[in-house]
Write an enzyme that holds these catalytic residues in place. Sequence first.
Site, short mmCIF file in Angstrom:
data_model
loop_
_atom_site.label_atom_id
_atom_site.label_comp_id
_atom_site.label_asym_id
_atom_site.label_seq_id
_atom_site.Cartn_x
_atom_site.Cartn_y
_atom_site.Cartn_z
N LYS A 1 0.86 -1.18 0.00
CA LYS A 1 0.00 0.00 0.00
C LYS A 1 0.90 1.24 0.00
CE LYS A 1 -4.48 0.37 2.22
NZ LYS A 1 -5.20 0.29 3.49
O1 G3P Z 1 -9.30 0.97 4.35
C1 G3P Z 1 -9.02 2.21 4.90
C2 G3P Z 1 -9.57 2.31 6.26
O2 G3P Z 1 -8.87 1.48 7.13
C3 G3P Z 1 -9.67 3.68 6.79
O3 G3P Z 1 -10.83 3.70 7.48
O4 G3P Z 1 -12.45 4.49 9.10
O5 G3P Z 1 -10.03 5.08 9.36
O6 G3P Z 1 -11.40 6.12 7.58
P1 G3P Z 1 -11.19 4.94 8.44
#
Ligand code: G3P
Length: 220
Positions: free
Chosen positions: A83
């Site tokens: 990533k």
């Molecule tokens: O896949 C990306 C994710 O882990 C981010 O999620 O909820 O931290 O925006 P969030």
Amino acid sequence: MKIFLDTANIEEIKEANSWGIISGVTTNPSLIAVEGRDFKEVVSEICKIVNGPISAEAVCMEAPKIIEEARVLAKWHPNIVVKIPIMPEGLKAVKVLSSEGIKTNVTLVFSLNQAVMAALAGASFVSPFVGRIDDSSWDGFTLIRELVPVFDHYGFETEIIAASIRHPLHAVEAAKAGSHIATIPFKVLKQMITHPLTDIGIKRFLDDWAKVPKKQAVKS
Ligand code: G3P
């Protein structure tokens, strides 16, 4: 639409994987930090559980260092996808890594232009963060709905991962928009499988079944 699990928690991954619906796993530095364990140890364990793309994030910020880091990560397991944040240094790294056959997932994508550039550089996956777009008072799925036909039109092989999914309706929107993949936290995955009418229906069937005269005992 394929479902990836967005977590680094081994118990969650084992449980969701046993449901037979998980095609891959995505992690990021924040998810790894929650586990309080060694990065390589966690990612290697995930690779043993799920037979599909497993995203592990590079944390270097200059292309030569990202490339070096990615080569190390890719050696951990053939299913590792590196990533890399969308930024000029990230694109340089993606270009080199894709020519070496190292899979990449370009992350922290918030616009169509960023996603197109990631695809042109040779990214295997691109991750628009729909929940974080919603957080900024915009509609995350407008981006996915725009991206899908553009990627189709130009025949990009890059797969779109709807990421930063926060609730079951996000998963519905991802499927309706034609996202190739949605990466979903375990909590949301559990919400997606439950429905109050299913619970009521199961209870009613079991209650009625208890009233049925049975010549032969059936284990329940
Ligand atoms: O896949 C990306 C994710 O882990 C981010 O999620 O909820 O931290 O925006 P969030």
